[in-house]
Design a protein around this motif. Structure first.
Motif, mmCIF file in Angstrom:
data_model
loop_
_atom_site.group_PDB
_atom_site.id
_atom_site.type_symbol
_atom_site.label_atom_id
_atom_site.label_comp_id
_atom_site.label_asym_id
_atom_site.label_seq_id
_atom_site.Cartn_x
_atom_site.Cartn_y
_atom_site.Cartn_z
ATOM 1 N N VAL A 426 0.906 -1.271 0.039
ATOM 2 C CA VAL A 426 -0.021 0.027 -0.253
ATOM 3 C C VAL A 426 0.865 1.129 -0.034
ATOM 4 C CG1 VAL A 426 -1.549 1.427 1.435
ATOM 5 C CG2 VAL A 426 -1.991 -1.147 0.985
ATOM 6 N N GLU A 427 1.982 1.155 0.807
ATOM 7 C CA GLU A 427 2.855 2.138 0.904
ATOM 8 C C GLU A 427 3.496 2.706 -0.435
ATOM 9 O OE1 GLU A 427 6.777 3.832 3.399
ATOM 10 O OE2 GLU A 427 5.424 2.279 4.170
ATOM 11 N N GLN A 428 3.887 1.479 -1.090
ATOM 12 C CA GLN A 428 4.816 1.508 -2.404
ATOM 13 C C GLN A 428 3.596 2.056 -3.393
ATOM 14 O OE1 GLN A 428 5.932 -2.912 -1.776
ATOM 15 N NE2 GLN A 428 7.690 -2.005 -3.215
ATOM 16 N N LEU A 429 2.317 1.575 -3.372
ATOM 17 C CA LEU A 429 1.596 2.002 -4.570
ATOM 18 C C LEU A 429 1.232 3.511 -4.362
ATOM 19 C CD1 LEU A 429 -0.826 -0.914 -4.520
ATOM 20 C CD2 LEU A 429 0.405 -0.215 -6.379
ATOM 21 N N ASN A 430 1.049 4.146 -3.033
ATOM 22 C CA ASN A 430 0.850 5.258 -2.966
ATOM 23 C C ASN A 430 1.985 6.323 -3.238
ATOM 24 O OD1 ASN A 430 -1.988 5.264 -2.312
ATOM 25 N ND2 ASN A 430 -1.521 4.832 0.123
ATOM 26 N N SER A 431 2.977 5.977 -3.042
ATOM 27 C CA SER A 431 4.168 6.670 -3.445
ATOM 28 C C SER A 431 4.163 6.748 -4.756
ATOM 29 C CB SER A 431 5.454 5.945 -2.894
ATOM 30 O OG SER A 431 6.665 6.677 -3.182
ATOM 31 N N LEU A 478 -7.180 3.633 -7.709
ATOM 32 C CA LEU A 478 -5.975 4.641 -7.581
ATOM 33 C C LEU A 478 -6.165 6.004 -7.897
ATOM 34 C CD1 LEU A 478 -2.916 2.408 -9.091
ATOM 35 C CD2 LEU A 478 -3.446 2.805 -6.615
ATOM 36 N N GLY A 479 -7.213 6.222 -8.847
ATOM 37 C CA GLY A 479 -7.453 7.856 -9.144
ATOM 38 C C GLY A 479 -8.269 8.467 -8.036
ATOM 39 N N GLU A 480 -8.962 7.707 -7.094
ATOM 40 C CA GLU A 480 -10.098 8.089 -6.272
ATOM 41 C C GLU A 480 -9.218 8.774 -5.143
ATOM 42 O OE1 GLU A 480 -12.165 4.762 -5.013
ATOM 43 O OE2 GLU A 480 -13.065 4.508 -7.096
ATOM 44 N N ASP A 481 -8.267 8.293 -4.512
ATOM 45 C CA ASP A 481 -7.680 8.723 -3.245
ATOM 46 C C ASP A 481 -6.320 7.881 -2.694
ATOM 47 O OD1 ASP A 481 -6.889 10.449 -1.121
ATOM 48 O OD2 ASP A 481 -8.713 10.346 -0.190
ATOM 49 N N ASP A 487 -8.196 -1.931 0.347
ATOM 50 C CA ASP A 487 -8.646 -1.833 -1.036
ATOM 51 C C ASP A 487 -7.691 -2.859 -1.925
ATOM 52 O OD1 ASP A 487 -10.232 0.306 -0.895
ATOM 53 O OD2 ASP A 487 -8.372 1.923 -0.490
ATOM 54 N N ILE A 488 -6.711 -3.590 -1.319
ATOM 55 C CA ILE A 488 -5.934 -4.464 -2.076
ATOM 56 C C ILE A 488 -6.739 -5.469 -2.468
ATOM 57 C CG2 ILE A 488 -4.270 -6.101 -1.793
ATOM 58 C CD1 ILE A 488 -3.387 -3.305 -1.929
ATOM 59 N N ALA A 489 -7.802 -6.201 -1.947
ATOM 60 C CA ALA A 489 -8.540 -7.142 -2.288
ATOM 61 C C ALA A 489 -9.565 -6.808 -3.337
ATOM 62 C CB ALA A 489 -9.495 -7.555 -1.354
ATOM 63 N N ARG A 490 -9.797 -5.534 -3.587
ATOM 64 C CA ARG A 490 -10.721 -5.018 -4.890
ATOM 65 C C ARG A 490 -9.551 -4.890 -5.851
ATOM 66 N NH1 ARG A 490 -13.557 0.276 -4.799
ATOM 67 N NH2 ARG A 490 -11.771 1.012 -3.575
ATOM 68 N N LEU A 491 -8.446 -4.619 -5.823
ATOM 69 C CA LEU A 491 -7.504 -4.476 -6.714
ATOM 70 C C LEU A 491 -7.392 -5.952 -7.385
ATOM 71 C CD1 LEU A 491 -4.808 -2.036 -5.662
ATOM 72 C CD2 LEU A 491 -6.477 -1.634 -7.161
ATOM 73 N N ILE A 492 -7.144 -6.928 -6.479
ATOM 74 C CA ILE A 492 -6.888 -8.206 -7.100
ATOM 75 C C ILE A 492 -8.112 -8.733 -7.645
ATOM 76 C CG2 ILE A 492 -6.675 -10.779 -6.298
ATOM 77 C CD1 ILE A 492 -4.901 -9.531 -3.943
ATOM 78 N N GLU A 493 -9.342 -8.761 -7.332
ATOM 79 C CA GLU A 493 -10.462 -8.907 -7.805
ATOM 80 C C GLU A 493 -10.775 -8.545 -9.368
ATOM 81 O OE1 GLU A 493 -15.257 -9.216 -7.014
ATOM 82 O OE2 GLU A 493 -13.958 -8.007 -5.861
ATOM 83 N N ARG A 494 -10.201 -6.977 -9.317
ATOM 84 C CA ARG A 494 -10.343 -6.349 -10.733
ATOM 85 C C ARG A 494 -9.703 -6.876 -11.791
ATOM 86 N NH1 ARG A 494 -11.930 -2.038 -13.526
ATOM 87 N NH2 ARG A 494 -13.626 -1.607 -11.704
ATOM 88 N N PHE A 495 -8.379 -7.437 -11.261
ATOM 89 C CA PHE A 495 -7.365 -8.172 -12.159
ATOM 90 C C PHE A 495 -7.928 -9.608 -12.873
ATOM 91 C CE2 PHE A 495 -3.794 -11.060 -12.820
ATOM 92 C CZ PHE A 495 -3.391 -10.513 -14.164
#
Length: 623
Positions: A426-431, A478-481, A487-495
């Motif tokens: 999460v920290e890496q993605l936000n950076s 990622l564009g929302e905030d 949120d990680i589970a949502r990213l995985i599910e989307r992929f």
């Protein structure tokens, strides 16, 4: 004349490409012409490792030696691509600094600025293209800006990109590779603009000119973007409209091979000498000649009557090269040419739709180009489509589309992040997210786009653990905030869902990795409005020009011909008939009906269903 600098030991990667031939069964197939001759490739010592750490310091003496060599060879531009520069650009930046000190008049393009991408060959070839284009494009843009200023031009010059957006001249000069496939890229944007009154979001655009047919899929209002294209058989890894071109156009040459098989294209007669009917020396029959022989094209009204055509030359060419070798009538030969080219163009549509898991029957066919509306019904019947949309500006759709596009910049950062709620992902993605937004905002502000008109769209190059190829997946979260662990589970599910849509399966028990983060920074602009035309009645006799004999299949019939400029909004024209405007001709086949919308565009649908029912059917499929 371009020089190329890379890491010692990797001199041949650019010309080795991926080690694959276009035809694996042709032992003597020659490789493509190198975009940089081998003697202009120089290697330098120094190494960044896979963690982005410096293993060996840069050998600056070798860089200076390369600079001297390039000076002696009168090189005009230089591309630099070093190992793992996408992780740490330290060495590339220093190479650029040294080259600019020793060769101040030479443009230097480095891969870490052009494409910080994980694959060395694609990164290198794209950087070379950027370097090759820069001197020519830069000079052209500077000259154009000077002329505009001296002419008291009060507007703003923007440059079309391959991704369907526009950019300022300053950005275009630095990233010229982004313009290489920009010609047809604005067509899909125009298609969305003209179909907007009908709420259509699933479209397949085709643009048929003299040499080729360009096809593109628009799905849910978003044109398909690919990050991998080819120019002269070398990779161009910048985001581009996924437009497939096939060698089928009005000038495509028809011929019969030694086995007695009819072919159309890919060789084209071009504009000069052009089809036989042009009377400029072209001897071989083309698609245009077949259209003339069958009566679809009026030889006295080509370009609104500005150019004379010679139908007898069309007849002679088709008779000599097609009808006589096959032992059939001229009309049968011409009809065979039309049926074959329609089938080939339908296959081009299948490549951008079915091959991407999309049923073309769920979309409207948007037809552009001077030759496209003549063949629209034939293509639609081949594919089983129910709606054809021909914009009022069909023959200049791409030029019109350039006026409707937004400013757009595609930015990329390598990530190599495994998605796991237990790690620091999460920290890496936000950076990375914050870094990309800052870069995108600065570019748009530099182009004088106010912050309230900025929009950011994120995607990830994602894969299951152990896979080699990545799948670009939209990541609106990622564009929302800033994202959170939840949120990680949502990213995985989307992929996983996206992978299943594209490939038909997913791997529920495999870890998911984001290899790179992509940001599209968009600066919205005000698109011009197009004037509505007057409303008409059910009476279209005032638009009728004459009757003309045409051939459908193997029989001749007399059909009505209408002046497209005299048709009004709401007018209905039933097939078989023809509509002529100065820049194109619309052929309405037996089972089709055409209606004119308020912008003067034409909608064709089967007679068995009303236009409202056809539109409702498509909209229900979209939902």
């Amino acid at each position: 004349k371009t020089g190329y600098i890379t890491t010692k030991g990797f001199k041949d990667i650019l010309n080795s490409r991926r080690g694959l031939k276009r035809n694996a069964f042709t032992a003597k197939e020659a490789p493509p012409k190198p975009i940089v001759p081998q003697y202009l490739v120089k290697t330098v010592g120094g190494r960044i490792d896979k963690a982005g750490e410096e293993m060996l310091p840069l050998d600056e003496a070798e860089v200076r030696s390369a600079a001297e060599f390039f000076k002696e060879q009168h090189v005009e531009t230089i591309a630099v691509n070093l190992m793992f520069s996408f992780l740490n650009p330290l060495h590339e930046l220093r190479v650029k600094e040294i080259l600019q000190e020793q060769l101040p008049d030479i443009y230097v393009s480095i891969s870490s600025e052009v494409l910080p991408y994980v694959r060395m060959y694609e990164r290198g070839s794209t950087t070379v293209f950027n370097a090759c284009v820069r001197p020519l494009l830069g000079t052209y843009i500077d000259d154009l800006l000077e002329k505009l200023e001296s002419s008291n031009f009060g507007g703003r010059l923007l440059t079309m990109q391959s991704n369907g957006g526009v950019m300022s001249p300053e950005v275009a000069k630095e990233f010229g590779a982004n313009t290489l496939l920009s010609g047809p890229a604005s067509g899909p944007a125009a298609a969305l603009h003209f179909t907007k009154p009908h709420n259509l979001k699933n479209l397949i655009t085709i643009d048929m000119g003299g040499t080729s047919l360009d096809a593109c899929l628009i799905r849910d209002g978003r044109p398909t973007i690919t990050k991998y294209s080819e120019v002269a058989e070398y990779a161009l890894a910048v985001p581009s409209m996924d437009i497939r071109a096939i060698g089928s156009g009005g000038g495509s040459i028809a011929f019969v091979d030694t086995s007695g098989i009819l072919h159309v294209g890919p060789e084209s007669a071009g504009a000069s000498p052009g089809p036989a009917a042009y009377g400029l020396g072209g001897e071989h029959p083309t698609v245009t000649d077949a259209d003339i022989l069958l009566g679809y094209l009026n030889p006295s009204y080509f370009l609104g009557g500005e150019r004379k055509l010679y139908p007898d030359l069309s007849k002679s060419a088709i008779s000599k090269f097609i009808a006589e070798p096959l032992g059939i009538k001229m009309e049968q030969a011409a009809n065979g040419i039309i049926q074959l080219v329609n089938s080939q163009m339908a296959n081009g549509v299948r490549k951008v739709s079915i091959e991407q898991g999309f049923d073309p029957r769920d979309a409207a066919l948007v037809v552009a180009g001077g030759a496209g509306p003549l063949h629209a019904c034939g293509i639609a019947e081949e594919l089983g489509l129910d709606l054809i949309f021909i914009p009022k500006a069909s023959s200049v759709l791409c030029a019109t589309g350039m006026l409707t596009t937004d400013l757009r910049h595609d930015l990329l950062r390598f990530a190599s992040i495994f998605l796991d709620e237990e790690t620091d992902c999460v920290e890496q993605l936000n950076s990375l997210r914050d870094e990309l937004i800052l870069l995108g905002r600065d570019l748009l502000l530099e182009e004088k786009i106010p912050v309230e008109r900025h929009r950011y769209e994120f995607a990830g190059d994602m894969l299951f653990e152990g896979q080699f190829n990545v799948l670009e997946t939209p990541l609106p979260q990622l564009g929302e905030d800033n994202i959170k662990n939840t949120d990680i589970a949502r990213l995985i599910e989307r992929f996983r869902d996206h992978h299943k849509d594209v490939y038909g399966y997913t791997l529920d028990d495999s870890s998911v990795q984001i290899q790179s983060i992509r940001l599209t920074a968009i600066g919205t602009t005000d698109a011009p409005s197009f004037k509505s035309i007057d409303l008409g009645t059910s009476d279209i006799t005032s638009a009728k020009k004459d009757q003309r004999k045409v051939w459908f299949d193997n029989s001749e019939t007399s059909i009505s011909v209408y002046d497209g400029d005299k048709l009004l909004a709401g007018n209905i024209v039933s097939g078989p008939s023809i509509i002529e405007v100065p820049t194109t001709t619309i052929l309405i086949k037996n089972n089709w009906q055409l209606e004119v919308d308020k912008l003067g565009s034409y909608l064709l649908h089967p007679k068995s269903s009303s236009l409202s029912d056809t539109l409702e059917k498509l909209l229900n499929k979209e939902n």
